[in-house]
Design a protein around this motif. Structure first.
Motif, PDB file in Angstrom:
ATOM      1  N   VAL A  20       0.833  -1.208   0.000  1.00 48.05           N
ATOM      2  CA  VAL A  20       0.000   0.000   0.000  1.00 48.05           C
ATOM      3  C   VAL A  20       0.868   1.258   0.000  1.00 48.05           C
ATOM      4  O   VAL A  20       0.616   2.190  -0.758  1.00 48.05           O
ATOM      5  CB  VAL A  20      -0.956   0.006   1.219  1.00 48.05           C
ATOM      6  N   LEU A  21       1.909   1.281   0.832  1.00 47.85           N
ATOM      7  CA  LEU A  21       2.764   2.468   0.941  1.00 47.85           C
ATOM      8  C   LEU A  21       3.475   2.787  -0.371  1.00 47.85           C
ATOM      9  O   LEU A  21       3.601   3.959  -0.741  1.00 47.85           O
ATOM     10  CB  LEU A  21       3.806   2.265   2.049  1.00 47.85           C
ATOM     11  N   ARG A  22       3.912   1.788  -1.104  1.00 47.67           N
ATOM     12  CA  ARG A  22       4.695   2.023  -2.325  1.00 47.67           C
ATOM     13  C   ARG A  22       3.877   2.693  -3.423  1.00 47.67           C
ATOM     14  O   ARG A  22       4.422   3.251  -4.355  1.00 47.67           O
ATOM     15  CB  ARG A  22       5.326   0.722  -2.831  1.00 47.67           C
ATOM     16  N   GLU A  23       2.550   2.632  -3.346  1.00 44.17           N
ATOM     17  CA  GLU A  23       1.677   3.311  -4.310  1.00 44.17           C
ATOM     18  C   GLU A  23       1.587   4.784  -3.930  1.00 44.17           C
ATOM     19  O   GLU A  23       0.642   5.215  -3.281  1.00 44.17           O
ATOM     20  CB  GLU A  23       0.297   2.659  -4.338  1.00 44.17           C
ATOM     21  N   ALA A  24       2.588   5.542  -4.328  1.00 47.05           N
ATOM     22  CA  ALA A  24       2.746   6.931  -3.890  1.00 47.05           C
ATOM     23  C   ALA A  24       1.496   7.779  -4.100  1.00 47.05           C
ATOM     24  O   ALA A  24       1.197   8.653  -3.299  1.00 47.05           O
ATOM     25  CB  ALA A  24       3.938   7.569  -4.599  1.00 47.05           C
ATOM     26  N   GLY A  25       0.774   7.516  -5.149  1.00 48.54           N
ATOM     27  CA  GLY A  25      -0.407   8.321  -5.457  1.00 48.54           C
ATOM     28  C   GLY A  25      -1.678   7.854  -4.783  1.00 48.54           C
ATOM     29  O   GLY A  25      -2.762   8.310  -5.138  1.00 48.54           O
ATOM     30  N   ARG A  26      -1.563   6.957  -3.805  1.00 54.72           N
ATOM     31  CA  ARG A  26      -2.762   6.434  -3.149  1.00 54.72           C
ATOM     32  C   ARG A  26      -2.691   6.557  -1.629  1.00 54.72           C
ATOM     33  O   ARG A  26      -3.103   5.660  -0.902  1.00 54.72           O
ATOM     34  CB  ARG A  26      -2.980   4.980  -3.552  1.00 54.72           C
ATOM     35  N   VAL A  27      -2.198   7.668  -1.140  1.00 52.11           N
ATOM     36  CA  VAL A  27      -2.166   7.908   0.307  1.00 52.11           C
ATOM     37  C   VAL A  27      -3.574   7.863   0.886  1.00 52.11           C
ATOM     38  O   VAL A  27      -3.771   7.525   2.044  1.00 52.11           O
ATOM     39  CB  VAL A  27      -1.485   9.260   0.621  1.00 52.11           C
ATOM     40  N   GLY A  33      -9.481   9.069   5.593  1.00 52.45           N
ATOM     41  CA  GLY A  33      -9.966   9.988   6.615  1.00 52.45           C
ATOM     42  C   GLY A  33      -8.932  11.047   6.955  1.00 52.45           C
ATOM     43  O   GLY A  33      -9.273  12.159   7.327  1.00 52.45           O
ATOM     44  N   PHE A  34      -7.668  10.722   6.827  1.00 53.65           N
ATOM     45  CA  PHE A  34      -6.574  11.680   6.997  1.00 53.65           C
ATOM     46  C   PHE A  34      -6.281  12.317   5.649  1.00 53.65           C
ATOM     47  O   PHE A  34      -6.273  13.530   5.509  1.00 53.65           O
ATOM     48  CB  PHE A  34      -5.340  10.965   7.553  1.00 53.65           C
ATOM     49  N   ALA A  35      -6.044  11.478   4.649  1.00 51.69           N
ATOM     50  CA  ALA A  35      -5.881  11.935   3.267  1.00 51.69           C
ATOM     51  C   ALA A  35      -7.200  11.656   2.550  1.00 51.69           C
ATOM     52  O   ALA A  35      -7.619  10.511   2.445  1.00 51.69           O
ATOM     53  CB  ALA A  35      -4.735  11.197   2.593  1.00 51.69           C
ATOM     54  N   LEU A  36      -7.852  12.702   2.102  1.00 53.66           N
ATOM     55  CA  LEU A  36      -9.158  12.544   1.461  1.00 53.66           C
ATOM     56  C   LEU A  36      -9.051  12.230  -0.019  1.00 53.66           C
ATOM     57  O   LEU A  36      -9.825  11.446  -0.557  1.00 53.66           O
ATOM     58  CB  LEU A  36      -9.997  13.808   1.655  1.00 53.66           C
ATOM     59  N   LYS A  37      -8.087  12.889  -0.683  1.00 52.50           N
ATOM     60  CA  LYS A  37      -7.861  12.674  -2.114  1.00 52.50           C
ATOM     61  C   LYS A  37      -6.371  12.670  -2.364  1.00 52.50           C
ATOM     62  O   LYS A  37      -5.616  13.353  -1.669  1.00 52.50           O
ATOM     63  CB  LYS A  37      -8.507  13.781  -2.957  1.00 52.50           C
ATOM     64  N   ARG A  45       3.107  14.222  -6.059  1.00 50.02           N
ATOM     65  CA  ARG A  45       1.887  13.706  -5.429  1.00 50.02           C
ATOM     66  C   ARG A  45       1.127  14.893  -4.862  1.00 50.02           C
ATOM     67  O   ARG A  45       1.693  15.725  -4.153  1.00 50.02           O
ATOM     68  CB  ARG A  45       2.293  12.735  -4.307  1.00 50.02           C
ATOM     69  N   ILE A  46      -0.158  14.959  -5.186  1.00 48.71           N
ATOM     70  CA  ILE A  46      -1.003  16.040  -4.678  1.00 48.71           C
ATOM     71  C   ILE A  46      -2.015  15.411  -3.735  1.00 48.71           C
ATOM     72  O   ILE A  46      -2.815  14.561  -4.128  1.00 48.71           O
ATOM     73  CB  ILE A  46      -1.693  16.799  -5.821  1.00 48.71           C
ATOM     74  N   VAL A  47      -1.917  15.830  -2.459  1.00 50.25           N
ATOM     75  CA  VAL A  47      -2.741  15.236  -1.406  1.00 50.25           C
ATOM     76  C   VAL A  47      -3.645  16.303  -0.810  1.00 50.25           C
ATOM     77  O   VAL A  47      -3.180  17.382  -0.430  1.00 50.25           O
ATOM     78  CB  VAL A  47      -1.869  14.643  -0.274  1.00 50.25           C
ATOM     79  N   THR A  48      -4.945  15.980  -0.712  1.00 51.12           N
ATOM     80  CA  THR A  48      -5.898  16.826   0.001  1.00 51.12           C
ATOM     81  C   THR A  48      -6.172  16.156   1.335  1.00 51.12           C
ATOM     82  O   THR A  48      -6.590  14.988   1.384  1.00 51.12           O
ATOM     83  CB  THR A  48      -7.208  16.998  -0.781  1.00 51.12           C
TER      84      THR A  48
END
Length: 138
Positions: A20-27, A33-37, A45-48
């Protein structure tokens, strides 16, 4: 410059956490709940996050052998002048792993806010990984 170091032992095999962690674009899958998008634009990587803050993080390295991902924030919602971080998954044996998260940042005054943010992310990640592990009978 300041540093923050967080660790958590998980009753989840290292291979499963790393998958799961290695998929950088899927935080958003790693810490729902912490990372919404989350999505990738090239190497960024763009994290909301839960509070509406949006971070742009340059992925520096995804090392499958070391189970380590490193990134640098290139656009900080907190106005940080420097933020570089890495996360590593260590095999603890017996189906357990250790998640290690380290961040270097500037200015030092931001440490309490960033540390609380990391605690919240780590808690969301632990909850997601532990609940998915128990639901599949790990």
């Amino acid at each position: 410059m300041a540093a923050i170091h967080k660790e958590a032992v998980l009753d989840v095999p290292a291979e499963r956490v790393w998958a799961v962690l290695r998929e950088a674009g899927r935080v958003d899958l790693l810490a729902p709940g912490f990372a919404l998008k989350c999505h990738m634009e090239g190497d960024v990587r763009i994290v909301t996050f839960f509070n509406g803050a949006v971070a742009h993080e340059l992925i520096l390295d995804v090392d499958d052998e070391a189970r380590r991902i490193a990134y640098a924030m290139v656009d900080s919602p907190l106005g940080l002048r420097h933020h570089n971080a890495s996360s590593t998954v260590v095999d603890e044996g017996d189906g357990r792993s250790r998640f290690v998260w380290h961040a270097d940042l500037y200015p030092e005054e931001a440490v309490p806010v960033v540390a609380e943010f990391m605690d919240r992310g780590l808690s969301a990640m632990k909850n997601a990984l532990m609940s998915s592990a128990s639901s599949v009978g790990a």
